[in-house]
Design a protein around this motif. Structure first.
Motif, mmCIF file in Angstrom:
data_model
loop_
_atom_site.group_PDB
_atom_site.id
_atom_site.type_symbol
_atom_site.label_atom_id
_atom_site.label_comp_id
_atom_site.label_asym_id
_atom_site.label_seq_id
_atom_site.Cartn_x
_atom_site.Cartn_y
_atom_site.Cartn_z
ATOM 1 N N LEU A 179 8.189 2.573 2.123
ATOM 2 C CA LEU A 179 7.379 1.769 3.036
ATOM 3 C C LEU A 179 6.368 2.634 3.790
ATOM 4 C CD1 LEU A 179 7.388 -1.266 3.674
ATOM 5 C CD2 LEU A 179 8.719 -0.731 5.733
ATOM 6 N N SER A 180 6.805 3.799 4.227
ATOM 7 C CA SER A 180 5.891 4.705 4.935
ATOM 8 C C SER A 180 4.729 5.115 4.045
ATOM 9 C CB SER A 180 6.647 5.954 5.405
ATOM 10 O OG SER A 180 7.692 5.618 6.287
ATOM 11 N N VAL A 188 -3.925 -4.749 8.991
ATOM 12 C CA VAL A 188 -2.911 -3.948 8.308
ATOM 13 C C VAL A 188 -2.200 -3.033 9.303
ATOM 14 C CG1 VAL A 188 -2.534 -2.150 6.575
ATOM 15 C CG2 VAL A 188 -4.102 -4.030 6.092
ATOM 16 N N THR A 189 -2.957 -2.470 10.244
ATOM 17 C CA THR A 189 -2.368 -1.592 11.258
ATOM 18 C C THR A 189 -1.361 -2.343 12.118
ATOM 19 O OG1 THR A 189 -4.385 -0.251 11.351
ATOM 20 C CG2 THR A 189 -2.884 -0.077 13.208
ATOM 21 N N PHE A 246 2.288 2.039 3.316
ATOM 22 C CA PHE A 246 1.339 1.684 4.354
ATOM 23 C C PHE A 246 0.232 2.724 4.492
ATOM 24 C CE2 PHE A 246 4.320 -1.532 5.919
ATOM 25 C CZ PHE A 246 3.422 -2.551 6.199
ATOM 26 N N SER A 247 0.552 3.978 4.204
ATOM 27 C CA SER A 247 -0.514 4.984 4.229
ATOM 28 C C SER A 247 -1.548 4.699 3.146
ATOM 29 C CB SER A 247 0.081 6.385 4.032
ATOM 30 O OG SER A 247 0.586 6.548 2.718
ATOM 31 N N HIS A 265 -4.161 1.316 3.893
ATOM 32 C CA HIS A 265 -5.398 1.483 4.648
ATOM 33 C C HIS A 265 -6.558 1.833 3.717
ATOM 34 C CE1 HIS A 265 -3.638 1.127 8.643
ATOM 35 N NE2 HIS A 265 -2.623 1.846 8.206
ATOM 36 N N SER A 279 -1.286 -4.875 -4.108
ATOM 37 C CA SER A 279 -0.316 -4.145 -3.293
ATOM 38 C C SER A 279 1.114 -4.476 -3.694
ATOM 39 C CB SER A 279 -0.526 -4.463 -1.810
ATOM 40 O OG SER A 279 -1.796 -4.071 -1.380
ATOM 41 N N LEU A 316 7.198 -0.715 10.934
ATOM 42 C CA LEU A 316 7.633 0.680 11.016
ATOM 43 C C LEU A 316 7.951 1.081 12.450
ATOM 44 C CD1 LEU A 316 5.177 2.404 8.484
ATOM 45 C CD2 LEU A 316 7.457 1.485 8.085
ATOM 46 N N GLU A 356 1.723 -2.823 10.103
ATOM 47 C CA GLU A 356 2.395 -1.527 9.958
ATOM 48 C C GLU A 356 3.213 -1.201 11.206
ATOM 49 O OE1 GLU A 356 1.214 3.113 8.930
ATOM 50 O OE2 GLU A 356 -0.299 1.755 9.731
ATOM 51 N N ARG A 357 2.627 -1.407 12.373
ATOM 52 C CA ARG A 357 3.347 -1.126 13.625
ATOM 53 C C ARG A 357 4.567 -2.020 13.768
ATOM 54 N NH1 ARG A 357 -1.919 -0.862 17.643
ATOM 55 N NH2 ARG A 357 -2.704 1.192 16.952
#
Length: 262
Positions: free
Chosen positions: A179-180, A243-244, A183-184, A187, A78, A251, A247-248
């Motif tokens: 970044l958006s 990861v979620t 993170f997509s 996953h 990553s 973002l 991400e929260r």
């Protein structure tokens, strides 16, 4: 749709699938078992095998090894994919020079690379990590590259008009956009990191979930194979949940999707 309703429907799908599996593998339909237990086992035997692994503690060592390999592959792939993707997007000439080589390497079958990594790095964890990195790297690389390229020209022009330097544009415009997209891709990358580790273990190792599945397959223990697959699936879901959460956290500025209500 509320989160509770969504979770209930997801659980319902799993329950229906398991019940159908149990019925079709144990109850004759028109005088014939549609899912012969020798080939498909049944949920009761699979669950019993999972409970046995955890109650005896056999699986903890294998889970730990696969977790280390997966996390290393995920982090290295990553970070490398994000950095190289960002660099290529900001340096079009560099991207143009390396474009055919990136596509060529990405097209290589990963299963072919597994024995090469085993030859170069041995049968320890690093050959599995290397295989996972090759899967994760390109997923993140292409998403970050596209994320930077998709930055709105209007936003960039407004930033420059306000006197933002290239460093400020990178921090406040390019980086959030990348970044958006990153993170997509993460996953998806979680699953591929684990796949790389498990495939490497399956092809040659003395421990890990892939090794457990390979051992069960070698003695025609179908319940053991399915048990390994279920543990692996739960393993991926837990990592993806982590990861979620990250991400929260990172973002928080991104607006949440609405369900169309005013």
């Amino acid at each position: 749709m509320s989160r509770l309703t969504l979770l209930s429907l997801q659980v319902l799908v799993a329950v229906v699938a398991i019940v159908l599996w149990q019925v079709l593998s144990t109850v004759p339909v028109f005088g014939k078992i549609l899912l012969p237990p020798f080939f498909f086992s049944n949920p009761v035997d699979v669950f019993s095998q999972i409970v046995k692994w955890f109650s005896t503690g056999v699986i903890w060592k294998h889970l730990g090894i696969t977790l280390v390999e997966s996390v290393l592959a995920f982090v290295i792939g990553s970070v490398g994919g994000a950095l190289v993707g960002f660099w290529f997007a900001r340096q079009p000439r560099v991207a143009a020079v390396f474009d055919p080589y990136v596509k060529m390497i990405n097209a290589l079958p990963r299963v072919v690379l597994a024995p090469i990594f085993a030859l170069w790095l041995g049968l320890g964890i690093w050959s599995k990590v290397a295989l996972g990195v090759t899967l994760v790297f390109f997923i993140v690389f292409f998403n970050v590259y596209q994320g930077v390229k998709e930055v709105s020209r209007t936003v960039l022009d407004n930033g420059r008009m306000l006197g933002m330097s290239e460093a400020q544009l990178t921090r406040h415009v390019y980086f959030p956009s990348a970044l958006s997209w990153m993170f997509s891709s993460l996953h998806t990358s979680v699953g591929f990191a684990v796949v790389g580790a498990v495939v490497g273990e399956y092809l040659g190792s003395a421990a890990g979930l892939g090794y457990l599945i390979q051992q069960a397959e070698g003695i025609f223990d179908v319940a053991g194979v399915f048990a390994g697959m279920f543990v692996l699936s739960a393993f991926v879901i837990l990592i993806d949940f982590g990861v979620t959460l990250v991400e929260r956290r990172l973002l928080v500025w991104r607006p949440t999707a609405t369900d169309g209500r005013g």
